[in-house]
Scaffold this motif. Structure first.
Motif, short mmCIF file in Angstrom:
data_model
loop_
_atom_site.label_atom_id
_atom_site.label_comp_id
_atom_site.label_asym_id
_atom_site.label_seq_id
_atom_site.Cartn_x
_atom_site.Cartn_y
_atom_site.Cartn_z
N HIS A 1 -0.39 14.94 7.29
CA HIS A 1 0.53 16.16 7.94
C HIS A 1 1.28 15.39 9.25
O HIS A 1 1.21 16.27 10.06
N ILE A 2 1.68 14.14 9.21
CA ILE A 2 2.35 13.76 10.16
C ILE A 2 3.88 14.07 10.04
O ILE A 2 4.52 13.77 9.19
N PRO B 1 -7.09 2.27 9.87
CA PRO B 1 -6.94 3.85 9.84
C PRO B 1 -7.07 4.09 11.31
O PRO B 1 -7.53 3.48 12.38
N PRO B 2 -6.78 5.32 11.78
CA PRO B 2 -6.74 5.79 13.13
C PRO B 2 -8.39 5.91 13.53
O PRO B 2 -9.30 6.18 12.87
N PHE B 3 -8.54 5.82 14.95
CA PHE B 3 -9.86 5.78 15.54
C PHE B 3 -10.70 4.43 15.22
O PHE B 3 -11.73 4.40 15.82
N ASP C 1 -3.33 15.55 11.22
CA ASP C 1 -4.55 16.60 10.80
C ASP C 1 -5.81 15.96 10.01
O ASP C 1 -5.62 15.42 9.00
N PRO C 2 -6.74 15.74 10.64
CA PRO C 2 -8.10 14.84 10.11
C PRO C 2 -8.73 15.92 9.24
O PRO C 2 -9.61 15.40 8.43
N ARG C 3 -8.62 17.38 9.20
CA ARG C 3 -9.25 18.12 8.61
C ARG C 3 -9.15 17.89 7.06
O ARG C 3 -8.24 17.74 6.27
N GLN C 4 -10.60 18.02 6.47
CA GLN C 4 -10.69 17.98 5.03
C GLN C 4 -10.02 16.52 4.57
O GLN C 4 -9.89 16.05 3.22
N VAL C 5 -10.49 15.63 5.44
CA VAL C 5 -9.71 14.13 5.14
C VAL C 5 -10.94 13.14 5.13
O VAL C 5 -12.05 13.05 5.76
N LEU C 6 -11.39 12.48 3.73
CA LEU C 6 -12.62 11.55 3.57
C LEU C 6 -11.71 10.12 3.60
O LEU C 6 -10.79 9.85 3.43
N TYR D 1 0.93 8.43 2.71
CA TYR D 1 0.10 8.50 3.93
C TYR D 1 0.46 9.74 5.00
O TYR D 1 -0.37 10.41 5.61
N TYR D 2 2.00 9.76 4.98
CA TYR D 2 2.27 10.82 5.95
C TYR D 2 2.05 12.16 5.49
O TYR D 2 1.73 13.30 6.34
N ARG D 3 2.16 12.22 4.20
CA ARG D 3 1.92 13.65 3.65
C ARG D 3 0.43 14.07 3.90
O ARG D 3 -0.06 15.13 4.15
#
Length: 585
Positions: free
Chosen positions: A540-541, A497-499, A450-455, A535-537
């Protein structure tokens, strides 16, 4: 000149027609100009090196999967010793973030390239101040040295001529500035500092570490295919000598430009063709407008023909008007192209090689002028020929009311232009629909987190020869202080990081416990990441089985890892992965 003045007056007399035609042409010419600017930057702009057609990249490649790998330094030394197709071969890393202590006392993180000392001589590029690197600068025990970019020289040293010979601190170590590179030169991508480090490469990774690059210059008269054939034989010899690390490692010889942009060539050509389709639609639109306007000027054309004007003269006058429309449309199209180029440049999410400059330069402007003239002539040629194809005596007999044949011919021409517009529009609409559908599907794919609200931001601390625990403690303190900021819920670290484009050192071929050598060689290379416990928390992985990292996984604890469901299925099909062991490298 007389035709041009008359054409200008005619366009001023019909401001509505002129504005509509110019708007249509500006859209088509602007889009085509911007796209040509991108294509020119990637595929056509001359490379800023001496005899760039001789430059090639040497790339290790898996003989099983065909995927490109990084280059190993020991392999490079064997290539350099055995190859006869090249005048020289240089070795360099893709990217390192170095921390430079500027004269004012501030520290800034800059892209740094570690390289063998022969890189600039091989590329045929000389510094504008100071001297080039030499093999002595790369010898064991040599004083630490570096080269800097012209951008860094102006930005951090104020263009001071005395910068050559000055000692500055890079990653905590004093280095002497040997020279300043020419303006704009930042090979391989956006480098500001170059460090001679052949001795550093020789100390790491053995022959299994493949994370760097090699560039070579072909000898005069040697073709790429001849060089590739020789390097394939050399790769086979190395594989026989070092089967544990090079058994399935081949070698590719790729032109320098192709290495950096080859994977986008097809997409760029398709986009340019799409813009060409938009321009064709604009031509058809303007052609229809010119046909309609020619019917209102039929009496004028008949009078001029009756007074002795030849058909060629009338066609020339009408073509002058359409060419003038094209030039006016190109003026507004160029303004649109400047804006579109900025949009394209901002939309590219990756770092480009320094020689790819997406802009509207003189070559692109020359293309715009040629396109605008061709567009004006193309849009006006059929209407001009149609409008002047009237028998004067027959037309005068009808008292200017027009002949049935002329009317039918004009109708057929308009139908032809309409059919062309519809055909090109349908092709573009179908292509755009498929493209948007693909983007929509990509948008709907669940990334697994879940990438929302992640900086996201980068941290590049300076450390040299520090114990691992010191480094761990540093990052732990950073994470703890970030977690205390208001509004921060969770903090974690990830080295890839992803992407983000996966760097070569984050791709390895795993070995599963119990696998035979044959089974190991069939394993695919996989991406791996080094992450902190939360990281997983944070993302939300979901965890399917087992546990996530926690305080038990400290430096002195047994090494553990978490694998994806797909990798577990490949390494241990129909078996439980928990408790199994694997190895990287």
């Amino acid at each position: 000149m007389q035709n041009l003045r008359f054409a200008f007056r005619q366009l001023l007399k019909a401001p509505g027609f002129t504005a509509t035609a110019v708007f249509a042409l500006a859209l088509g010419i602007g889009a085509s100009t911007a796209m040509f600017g991108v294509v020119y930057a990637f595929l056509l702009r001359p490379l800023p090196f001496a005899q760039p057609e001789q430059l090639v990249m040497l790339q290790s490649r898996s003989t099983k999967s065909g995927s490109d790998l990084g280059v190993n330094y020991l392999d490079y030394r064997d290539w350099k010793q055995q190859a006869q197709s090249f005048t020289d071969i240089a070795f360099f890393n893709l990217r390192w973030n170095g921390n430079l202590e500027a004269p004012g006392g501030a520290t800034e993180t800059l892209k740094t390239t570690f390289t063998t000392a022969n890189l600039f001589a091989l590329l045929g590029v000389e510094p504008i101040r100071g001297r080039n690197m030499s093999p002595d600068d790369d010898a064991a025990g040599a004083a630490r040295a570096m080269m800097i970019s012209h951008r860094l020289w102006m930005k951090s040293f104020g263009g001071d001529p005395a910068v050559v010979g000055r000692e500055v601190r890079l990653d905590g170590e004093l280095r002497t500035v040997l020279g300043v590179m020419p303006p704009g030169f930042r090979f391989p991508s956006q480098t500001d500092i170059w460090v001679p480090s052949g001795q550093f490469f020789a100390q790491i990774g053995g022959r299994s570490w493949r994370a760097d690059q090699a560039v070579a210059r072909l000898k005069p008269g040697v073709t790429i295919s001849e060089a590739a054939a020789e390097m394939s034989l050399i790769a086979e010899r190395i594989a026989q000598t070092h089967p544990d690390t090079n058994r399935d490692i081949g070698l590719a010889v790729v032109p320098l430009r192709e290495h950096w942009v080859g994977n986008v060539r097809g997409s760029l050509v398709l986009l340019l063709a799409a813009c060409g389709g938009v321009l064709l639609i604009a031509c058809a639109n303007v052609g229809q407008l010119l046909l309609a306007r020619a019917s209102t000027r039929r009496s004028e054309l008949l009078v001029r023909a009756a007074l002795g004007a030849s058909r060629a003269a009338l066609v020339r006058q009408l073509l002058t008007e359409s060419a003038l429309l094209g030039l006016i449309g190109s003026a507004f199209g160029v303004l649109l192209a400047f804006w579109l180029v900025d949009v394209v440049r901002a939309a590219i999410p990756v770092e480009l090689p320094f020689w790819i400059r997406i802009d509207v330069d003189p070559m692109v402007l020359a293309f715009t002028i040629a396109v605008s003239l061709a567009t004006g002539l193309l849009a006006g040629s059929l209407p001009a020929w149609q409008a002047t194809g009237v028998n004067v005596s027959d037309a005068l007999k009808t008292s200017g009311a027009g002949s049935t044949g002329s009317t039918r011919a004009g109708a057929r021409t308009r139908q032809l232009l309409t059919a062309a517009q519809v055909a090109v529009s349908v092709v573009l609409l179908v292509s755009a629909s498929l493209f948007l559908r693909s983007i929509a599907r990509l948008h709907d794919v669940a990334p697994g987190f879940d990438p929302r609200q992640v900086l996201l931001f980068e941290v590049n601390p300076t450390f040299r020869n520090e114990p691992a625990q010191v480094q761990v403690d540093r990052y732990t303190r950073i994470l703890e202080r970030l977690a205390q900021l208001p509004g921060v819920e969770t903090v974690a670290a990830n080295n890839s990081p992803p992407f983000y484009p996966q760097r070569p050192w984050n791709r390895q071929q795993p070995v599963a416990e119990g696998q035979t050598l044959e089974e190991h060689s069939a394993n695919a290379r996989v991406n791996f990441q080094t992450v902190s416990a939360d990281y997983y928390r944070l993302l939300h992985i979901p965890l399917l089985r087992g546990r996530v990292f926690d305080a038990r996984d400290h430096l002195k604890a047994p090494h553990v890892c978490i694998v994806s469901e797909s990798l577990a299925g490949r390494l241990w099909p129909e078996q439980e992965a928990l408790g199994r062991r694997l190895m990287f490298g």
